[in-house]
Design a protein around this motif. Structure first.
Motif: not given
Length: 144
Positions: A22, A94-95, A97-98, A131, A134-135, A138, A140-141
């Motif tokens: 993370n 990232a991919s 985690l999400w 991060r 991404m948040q 998208y 939260q993971p």
């Protein structure tokens, strides 16, 4: 809660530098572990301590079949460290985690949803994204 370990390195003073998927980095002090569990006394040998590696899948770290630590132990008892790389992660991480594909992230850069040079940057063949971006895009993971 599962915090996937990406990398670990032995540091002076019976400490470990642990990087998580993370984007967080923590320093884990092995000395209290040695005091509580005699089996970990073997880690006072610098050669063995330096032989630390990430367990398959990132669920923890290992030295041998007898000595290992879970990712939860490292996360909960490690000391947060601020680095210039905090919050940065590869598109692959990232991919995962999400729950997205890397191609989805590349398309997000191409469309400007994730801004190249601001939110993400390519180094050689590897894309790195923040991060925060991404948040923002998208939420939260799905995996912590």
């Amino acid at each position: 809660m599962f915090h996937k370990v990406k990398d670990v390195v032995a540091l002076p003073g019976l400490r470990l530098g642990v990087q998580f998927a993370n984007g967080a980095t923590k320093i884990y002090d092995v000395k209290p572990l040695i005091a509580r569990f005699p089996a970990f006394g073997a880690l006072e040998d610098e050669a063995l301590l330096s032989d630390v590696r990430v367990d398959v899948g990132g669920y923890g770290i290992i030295w041998s079949d007898e000595l290992d630590l879970s990712c939860d132990e490292l996360w909960e008892h490690g000391e947060d460290v601020e680095t210039p790389f905090d919050g940065l992660m590869s598109f692959a991480d990232a991919s995962e985690l999400w729950g997205l594909s890397e191609s989805t992230l590349r398309k997000a850069v191409a469309s400007g949803k994730i801004m190249s040079g601001v939110d993400a940057r390519k180094y050689g063949k590897q894309w790195v994204v923040t991060r925060d971006a991404m948040q923002r895009e998208y939420g939260q993971p799905v995996v912590v």
